[in-house]
Design an enzyme around this catalytic site. Sequence first.
Site, PDB file in Angstrom:
ATOM      1  N   LYS A   1      -4.810  -9.144  -6.739  1.00 54.81           N
ATOM      2  CA  LYS A   1      -6.021  -9.241  -5.926  1.00 54.81           C
ATOM      3  C   LYS A   1      -7.107  -8.276  -6.418  1.00 54.81           C
ATOM      4  O   LYS A   1      -6.785  -7.152  -6.800  1.00 54.81           O
ATOM      5  CB  LYS A   1      -5.616  -8.880  -4.489  1.00 54.81           C
TER       6      LYS A   1
ATOM      7  N   LYS B   1       0.825  -1.218   0.000  1.00 51.21           N
ATOM      8  CA  LYS B   1       0.000   0.000   0.000  1.00 51.21           C
ATOM      9  C   LYS B   1       0.849   1.255   0.000  1.00 51.21           C
ATOM     10  O   LYS B   1       0.458   2.265  -0.596  1.00 51.21           O
ATOM     11  CB  LYS B   1      -0.936   0.012   1.215  1.00 51.21           C
TER      12      LYS B   1
ATOM     13  N   LYS C   1     -10.572  -2.523  -4.087  1.00 45.58           N
ATOM     14  CA  LYS C   1     -11.324  -1.286  -4.329  1.00 45.58           C
ATOM     15  C   LYS C   1     -10.406  -0.160  -4.757  1.00 45.58           C
ATOM     16  O   LYS C   1     -10.853   0.844  -5.286  1.00 45.58           O
ATOM     17  CB  LYS C   1     -12.175  -0.890  -3.122  1.00 45.58           C
TER      18      LYS C   1
HETATM   19  P1  TYM Z   1     -10.789  -4.752   4.037  1.00 42.63           P
HETATM   20  O1  TYM Z   1     -11.773  -3.680   4.326  1.00 42.63           O
HETATM   21  O2  TYM Z   1      -9.689  -4.443   3.091  1.00 42.63           O
HETATM   22  O3  TYM Z   1     -11.532  -6.027   3.486  1.00 42.63           O
HETATM   23  C1  TYM Z   1     -12.657  -6.577   4.159  1.00 42.63           C
HETATM   24  C2  TYM Z   1     -12.630  -8.087   4.062  1.00 42.63           C
HETATM   25  O4  TYM Z   1     -12.641  -8.491   2.678  1.00 42.63           O
HETATM   26  C3  TYM Z   1     -11.569  -9.392   2.419  1.00 42.63           C
HETATM   27  N1  TYM Z   1     -11.092  -9.176   1.041  1.00 42.63           N
HETATM   28  C4  TYM Z   1     -10.938 -10.163   0.152  1.00 42.63           C
HETATM   29  N2  TYM Z   1     -11.141 -11.494   0.232  1.00 42.63           N
HETATM   30  C5  TYM Z   1     -10.908 -12.232  -0.881  1.00 42.63           C
HETATM   31  N3  TYM Z   1     -10.475 -11.715  -2.059  1.00 42.63           N
HETATM   32  C6  TYM Z   1     -10.250 -10.383  -2.187  1.00 42.63           C
HETATM   33  N4  TYM Z   1      -9.843  -9.882  -3.352  1.00 42.63           N
HETATM   34  C7  TYM Z   1     -10.484  -9.539  -1.046  1.00 42.63           C
HETATM   35  N5  TYM Z   1     -10.368  -8.211  -0.822  1.00 42.63           N
HETATM   36  C8  TYM Z   1     -10.739  -8.012   0.460  1.00 42.63           C
HETATM   37  C9  TYM Z   1     -10.497  -9.022   3.441  1.00 42.63           C
HETATM   38  O5  TYM Z   1      -9.614 -10.097   3.670  1.00 42.63           O
HETATM   39  C10 TYM Z   1     -11.333  -8.691   4.667  1.00 42.63           C
HETATM   40  O6  TYM Z   1     -11.659  -9.865   5.374  1.00 42.63           O
HETATM   41  N6  TYM Z   1      -7.861  -4.701   8.096  1.00 42.63           N
HETATM   42  C11 TYM Z   1      -9.089  -5.187   7.561  1.00 42.63           C
HETATM   43  C12 TYM Z   1     -10.300  -4.788   8.369  1.00 42.63           C
HETATM   44  C13 TYM Z   1     -10.213  -5.037   9.833  1.00 42.63           C
HETATM   45  C14 TYM Z   1     -10.399  -6.286  10.484  1.00 42.63           C
HETATM   46  C15 TYM Z   1     -10.273  -6.005  11.870  1.00 42.63           C
HETATM   47  C16 TYM Z   1     -10.657  -7.581  10.032  1.00 42.63           C
HETATM   48  C17 TYM Z   1      -9.991  -4.097  10.780  1.00 42.63           C
HETATM   49  N7  TYM Z   1     -10.025  -4.685  12.021  1.00 42.63           N
HETATM   50  C18 TYM Z   1     -10.395  -7.021  12.822  1.00 42.63           C
HETATM   51  C19 TYM Z   1     -10.788  -8.581  10.974  1.00 42.63           C
HETATM   52  C20 TYM Z   1     -10.644  -8.302  12.348  1.00 42.63           C
HETATM   53  C21 TYM Z   1      -9.281  -4.645   6.151  1.00 42.63           C
HETATM   54  O7  TYM Z   1      -8.724  -3.621   5.802  1.00 42.63           O
HETATM   55  O8  TYM Z   1     -10.178  -5.328   5.403  1.00 42.63           O
END
Ligand code: TYM
Length: 333
Positions: free
Chosen positions: A198, A114, A201
């Site tokens: 991947k 990132k 967004k």
């Molecule tokens: P975030 O907002 O980027 O994504 C949310 C969830 O979607 C999953 N994800 C994917 N899974 C499969 N293929 C993809 N291309 C893909 N893109 C996104 C992510 O793995 C995630 O599960 N840091 C985290 C949010 C967070 C969190 C937490 C998660 C904050 N605190 C505590 C679990 C527990 C994040 O930025 O996810």
Amino acid sequence: MSKKIFSGVQPTGNLHLGNYLGAIKNFVELNDNNENECIFCVVDLHAITVKQNPRELKDNIRETVATFIASGIDPKKSIIFNQSKVKAHSEAAWILSCTARTGWLNRMTQFKEKAGKDKEKASVGLYSYPVLMAADILLYDSTHVPVGDDQKQHLELCRDIAQKFNNDFNVDNFFIVPEPLIQKEFSRIMSLKDGTKKMSKSELSDLSRINLTDDADLIINKIKKAKTDPLPMPSNLEELEKRPEAKNLIGIHSSLTGINLEKLINEFSGKNFSDFKENLSQVLVDKILPISKEIKKLLNDKTFLDKILTDGYEKADKAASKKIKKIHEIVGF
Ligand code: TYM
């Protein structure tokens, strides 16, 4: 044994098929099991680690809640709240940042991706973001954390932080060391434009992803334009492994329909991609369109969405306040 489930999603707009198949679909299944206690957090503190437009952020928070509900999470069964409202998250993140080691954070591959080439200009928040994520999870004594594959390393860090805190302060099992819940297959949905990247967004081209708010025409058009290789459909699993775009598209089909890969390969073996794409578009429209319509409907009722967040806040704050009080005692404040 009942599970305490915690997960978070960033309200940065454009929630997509990767978020759905990697995370939200599993949230729904976990929510449906009455033995589980589930907390799903809209992680707005995480969102501001990169620049956000404040007005859009507010809308995106509601849209994330609407997506949870439209996908099938029942707010009567699960707690849904936004992270910034529960002050204990920021506080616990600071305390845990004194437990986490810089060497651990330096190894986080997502920060490297990132931050890109200009690491010096990345925010401190983007660097310490996995510590905040650990705080989110550990404040609620969470036992299981459903996420996509890209969050695996952050969860390992969370486990290390929990163990080190328990050891440093001699408080056995104070923080529960959580288990990741990552699907065995297709826990990383790839871009429709590049099967080695991947689905995300932040990718510039909207054609690279199916958004959960896309309508039928958009979905059909995006699948039509999705990158494939020049060969006909693969005829066995070995061949599939070597062809990332085909693997991704067949994987998306399999994840949505539950039909296993071998069966799909047999059905389409040797055919043109256009036949398969037509079938996949239909599967996607059947699954995503009702969600998309429901999100749009829910977004007209801001009072309803805000009430879900307020109710969720009250429950989450109660639990987190109790835990942070204990953390204060342990640390010696
Ligand atoms: P975030 O907002 O980027 O994504 C949310 C969830 O979607 C999953 N994800 C994917 N899974 C499969 N293929 C993809 N291309 C893909 N893109 C996104 C992510 O793995 C995630 O599960 N840091 C985290 C949010 C967070 C969190 C937490 C998660 C904050 N605190 C505590 C679990 C527990 C994040 O930025 O996810």
